[in-house]
Design a protein around this motif. Structure first.
Motif, PDB file in Angstrom:
ATOM      1  N   ARG A   7       0.856  -1.189   0.000  1.00 43.91           N
ATOM      2  CA  ARG A   7       0.000   0.000   0.000  1.00 43.91           C
ATOM      3  C   ARG A   7       0.892   1.239   0.000  1.00 43.91           C
ATOM      4  N   VAL A   8       0.819   1.998  -1.081  1.00 41.07           N
ATOM      5  CA  VAL A   8       1.753   3.114  -1.288  1.00 41.07           C
ATOM      6  C   VAL A   8       0.991   4.420  -1.454  1.00 41.07           C
ATOM      7  N   LEU A   9       1.403   5.433  -0.696  1.00 42.20           N
ATOM      8  CA  LEU A   9       0.883   6.790  -0.872  1.00 42.20           C
ATOM      9  C   LEU A   9       1.908   7.591  -1.650  1.00 42.20           C
ATOM     10  N   VAL A  10       1.516   8.092  -2.806  1.00 44.35           N
ATOM     11  CA  VAL A  10       2.382   8.949  -3.623  1.00 44.35           C
ATOM     12  C   VAL A  10       1.873  10.382  -3.482  1.00 44.35           C
ATOM     13  N   ILE A  11       2.742  11.282  -3.028  1.00 46.18           N
ATOM     14  CA  ILE A  11       2.340  12.666  -2.756  1.00 46.18           C
ATOM     15  C   ILE A  11       2.904  13.580  -3.844  1.00 46.18           C
ATOM     16  N   ASP A  70       2.172   1.228   3.585  1.00 46.47           N
ATOM     17  CA  ASP A  70       3.467   0.583   3.834  1.00 46.47           C
ATOM     18  C   ASP A  70       4.632   1.466   3.400  1.00 46.47           C
ATOM     19  N   LEU A  71       4.353   2.421   2.507  1.00 48.90           N
ATOM     20  CA  LEU A  71       5.414   3.244   1.927  1.00 48.90           C
ATOM     21  C   LEU A  71       4.818   4.575   1.496  1.00 48.90           C
ATOM     22  N   VAL A  72       5.587   5.663   1.677  1.00 50.31           N
ATOM     23  CA  VAL A  72       5.199   6.984   1.181  1.00 50.31           C
ATOM     24  C   VAL A  72       6.280   7.461   0.211  1.00 50.31           C
ATOM     25  N   VAL A  73       5.864   7.841  -0.982  1.00 49.67           N
ATOM     26  CA  VAL A  73       6.790   8.360  -1.991  1.00 49.67           C
ATOM     27  C   VAL A  73       6.459   9.830  -2.221  1.00 49.67           C
ATOM     28  N   VAL A  78       7.411  18.664  -3.364  1.00 53.01           N
ATOM     29  CA  VAL A  78       6.612  18.640  -2.131  1.00 53.01           C
ATOM     30  C   VAL A  78       7.531  18.771  -0.915  1.00 53.01           C
ATOM     31  N   PRO A  79       7.341  19.783  -0.066  1.00 44.88           N
ATOM     32  CA  PRO A  79       8.185  19.922   1.136  1.00 44.88           C
ATOM     33  C   PRO A  79       8.018  18.728   2.072  1.00 44.88           C
ATOM     34  N   LEU A  80       9.081  18.374   2.756  1.00 44.56           N
ATOM     35  CA  LEU A  80       9.047  17.225   3.665  1.00 44.56           C
ATOM     36  C   LEU A  80       8.424  17.572   5.009  1.00 44.56           C
ATOM     37  N   THR A  81       7.939  18.809   5.128  1.00 46.42           N
ATOM     38  CA  THR A  81       7.326  19.256   6.389  1.00 46.42           C
ATOM     39  C   THR A  81       5.808  19.151   6.379  1.00 46.42           C
ATOM     40  N   ILE A  82       5.211  18.650   5.286  1.00 43.97           N
ATOM     41  CA  ILE A  82       3.755  18.576   5.229  1.00 43.97           C
ATOM     42  C   ILE A  82       3.252  17.460   6.157  1.00 43.97           C
ATOM     43  N   PRO A  83       2.002  17.555   6.645  1.00 45.13           N
ATOM     44  CA  PRO A  83       1.491  16.594   7.636  1.00 45.13           C
ATOM     45  C   PRO A  83       1.630  15.120   7.269  1.00 45.13           C
ATOM     46  N   PRO A  84       1.257  14.668   6.049  1.00 44.36           N
ATOM     47  CA  PRO A  84       1.363  13.232   5.800  1.00 44.36           C
ATOM     48  C   PRO A  84       2.786  12.686   5.883  1.00 44.36           C
ATOM     49  N   VAL A  85       3.779  13.490   5.493  1.00 42.12           N
ATOM     50  CA  VAL A  85       5.174  13.045   5.599  1.00 42.12           C
ATOM     51  C   VAL A  85       5.583  12.964   7.059  1.00 42.12           C
ATOM     52  N   MET A  86       5.234  13.998   7.828  1.00 37.78           N
ATOM     53  CA  MET A  86       5.557  14.001   9.259  1.00 37.78           C
ATOM     54  C   MET A  86       4.869  12.833   9.973  1.00 37.78           C
ATOM     55  N   GLN A  87       3.601  12.589   9.626  1.00 37.17           N
ATOM     56  CA  GLN A  87       2.850  11.488  10.249  1.00 37.17           C
ATOM     57  C   GLN A  87       3.489  10.149   9.915  1.00 37.17           C
ATOM     58  N   ALA A  88       3.891   9.964   8.651  1.00 33.71           N
ATOM     59  CA  ALA A  88       4.521   8.707   8.246  1.00 33.71           C
ATOM     60  C   ALA A  88       5.814   8.465   9.012  1.00 33.71           C
ATOM     61  N   ARG A  89       6.610   9.494   9.162  1.00 32.15           N
ATOM     62  CA  ARG A  89       7.883   9.336   9.868  1.00 32.15           C
ATOM     63  C   ARG A  89       7.664   9.030  11.347  1.00 32.15           C
ATOM     64  N   LEU A  91       5.284   7.358  12.527  1.00 28.68           N
ATOM     65  CA  LEU A  91       4.803   5.976  12.603  1.00 28.68           C
ATOM     66  C   LEU A  91       5.836   4.963  12.135  1.00 28.68           C
ATOM     67  N   GLY A  92       6.989   5.449  11.670  1.00 24.15           N
ATOM     68  CA  GLY A  92       8.031   4.539  11.192  1.00 24.15           C
ATOM     69  C   GLY A  92       7.767   4.000   9.796  1.00 24.15           C
ATOM     70  N   ILE A  93       6.874   4.650   9.036  1.00 22.84           N
ATOM     71  CA  ILE A  93       6.610   4.234   7.659  1.00 22.84           C
ATOM     72  C   ILE A  93       7.709   4.821   6.765  1.00 22.84           C
ATOM     73  N   PRO A  94       8.360   4.010   5.936  1.00 19.78           N
ATOM     74  CA  PRO A  94       9.431   4.533   5.086  1.00 19.78           C
ATOM     75  C   PRO A  94       8.933   5.658   4.168  1.00 19.78           C
ATOM     76  N   VAL A  95       9.732   6.725   4.085  1.00 19.75           N
ATOM     77  CA  VAL A  95       9.449   7.854   3.195  1.00 19.75           C
ATOM     78  C   VAL A  95      10.610   7.954   2.211  1.00 19.75           C
ATOM     79  N   THR A  96      10.294   7.939   0.940  1.00 22.23           N
ATOM     80  CA  THR A  96      11.346   7.995  -0.068  1.00 22.23           C
ATOM     81  C   THR A  96      10.893   8.854  -1.240  1.00 22.23           C
ATOM     82  N   GLY A  97      11.736   8.945  -2.260  1.00 19.45           N
ATOM     83  CA  GLY A  97      11.409   9.698  -3.470  1.00 19.45           C
ATOM     84  C   GLY A  97      11.609   8.835  -4.697  1.00 19.45           C
TER      85      GLY A  97
END
Length: 463
Positions: A7-11, A70-73, A78-89, A91-97
């Motif tokens: 399950r991947v969220l692409v922002i 499971d993953l946020v791309v 997109v700034p890394l300070t937006i809520p979904p990125v902060m929330q993912a981090r 929760l320990g969900i990997p954030v990548t590009g």
């Protein structure tokens, strides 16, 4: 890497986000693509660019909670300070590009090029060098083609030449190019990075994972870049236009030359380059260094360097009308880039400048404008800021434009035979256009309309 049922969220639903979504959906992932912009902001509609299994959440970002993704791309813009990125981090969900994701799938060695200015020209030139040397080469990355779309088609005997931005590098963790080049570092994107220290740290990630068998190509003439040398894990190769280095790629007796182990290898006369300006000479030196460390020698380097005529939207000649040259430098999106453009011409200049400021100061730029520009046409969101800086620098001939078309009309009216009308805005395009490419294309369109007007006996474009 197995993405099936992940399950991947692409922002970010720009070029990178769309490419990642299509790729992951094709691998069996359950993809949600989100963007703050509403559906009617996209043309063509996003649905027409995506497979049906990609879910769209537009107009707002979804909340990231445990067990949903499971993953946020994250897309580069997109700034890394937006809520979904902060929330993912949290929760320990990997954030990548997209760059990092594609790198993990890469089987071909990589030459990666970054810097505040000159990235696109140098990346294109490096691609020409390796293609000319008979190596199957992909040119991709920030230059316009997301790596993820092509990476699986290239193997160990091929080469990936990538333009990489500070935004892309922010989300890397394992990214390790065989050759990492940093062309220069001057203030830019400070609205995103906050300060020069953070910007410099993002750029330095290009070589962070290199080993002893890798290469870092650095600009000796740029102090911030030169001072990164002790941090490079691999072998450092300097290039310099101004210094007579004992080792590296230099300008020697009017020739681009490689100095190695006490021997000088002339490549070609600097006057043989078709791309104008001292900054393009530096780009050529950097490209030659990238080729040399991977085995391309003098004859093949010379052929590519001499043949290369530049890239679109970077000091691109558009037309000559009534003895006036029209030059598209829409890729001049910061003051430093536009200063290099001004320095490339000896003729009087009518300059079109303005757009969205990315946190830059225009003081030094305006000192050069005072010296080189006969008429300054200001436009866009920060027209007032640029005009104020220009007047403080003593620039007297300033014309305010209502919109982009009006700016081109007023530049055309102000130009005299022998002048250069130069679009080099020193600003981002996002106040009026989706990209600097769109801005450059509109400039070319309007210039060609001027040609048609002249051929038909008219004098200028209508407002």
């Amino acid at each position: 890497m197995d993405f099936k049922e992940r399950r991947v969220l692409v922002i970010g639903a720009g070029k990178s986000g769309i490419a990642v979504s299509c790729f992951l959906a094709g691998k069996g992932a359950r993809v949600v693509l989100t963007d703050r912009k509403e559906a009617n902001s996209f043309s063509p509609p996003l649905q027409s660019l995506l497979p049906p299994q990609v879910e769209l959440v537009l107009g707002h970002y979804p909340e990231v909670v445990a067990g949903v993704f499971d993953l946020v791309v994250v897309s580069p813009g997109v700034p890394l300070t937006i809520p979904p990125v902060m929330q993912a981090r949290e929760l320990g969900i990997p954030v990548t590009g997209e760059l990092e994701l594609a790198y993990r799938l890469a089987r071909a060695p990589i030459v990666a090029i970054t810097g505040t200015n000159g990235k696109t020209t140098t990346t294109s030139l490096v691609g020409e060098i390796f293609n000319g040397a008979g190596i199957r080469t992909l040119v991709a990355g920030n230059i316009g083609r997301p790596l993820i779309t092509e990476v699986e088609k290239y193997g160990p005997g091929d080469l990936l030449v990538l333009e990489v931005s500070s935004f892309q590098l922010e989300t890397t963790s394992l990214f390790r190019p065989r050759v990492a080049a940093i062309l220069n570092i001057t203030p830019d994107h400070l609205d995103r990075h906050g300060n020069m220290e953070n910007y410099l740290a993002a750029k330095a990630r290009i070589f962070a994972n290199q080993g002893g068998g890798d290469y870092a190509v650095l600009n000796y003439d740029d102090p911030l870049t030169r001072d990164l040398a002790p941090l490079c894990p691999g072998k450092v190769i300097f290039f310099s236009r101004r210094h007579n280095l004992e080792e590296g790629v230099v300008l020697s007796n009017g020739f681009l030359a490689v100095r190695e182990k006490g021997k000088t290898h002339p490549v070609l006369p600097a006057t043989a380059l078709r791309i104008p300006g001292a900054h393009n000479l530096e780009n050529a030196l950097a490209a030659a260094a990238c080729g040399w460390v991977l085995g391309v020698r003098e004859k093949q380097l010379a052929a590519a360097l001499q043949h290369f005529s530049g890239v679109e939207h970077r000091l691109e000649f558009v037309a000559e009308i009534g003895g006036v040259k029209y030059i598209n430098d829409s890729k001049g999106t910061n003051p430093e880039a536009s200063m290099k453009a001004l320095q490339a011409y000896d003729q009087p200049i009518v300059l079109l400048a303005g757009g969205r400021n990315k946190g830059n100061d225009f003081t030094a730029f305006m000192q050069l404008v005072k010296e080189k520009v006969r008429v300054l046409v200001v436009m866009g969101e920060c027209a007032g800021e640029i005009e104020t800086a220009a007047r403080m620098a003593g620039v007297s001939r300033i014309v305010r434009a209502g919109d982009f078309r009006d700016a081109v009309i007023k530049a055309h009216r102000a130009a005299r035979p022998g002048d250069v009308v130069l679009l080099s805005p020193a600003c981002a395009s996002w106040d009026m256009f989706k990209s600097y490419e769109e801005r450059g294309e509109m400039f070319k369109k309007l210039v060609h309309e001027l040609i048609l007007q002249e051929m038909s006996g008219g004098s200028e474009l209508s407002c």
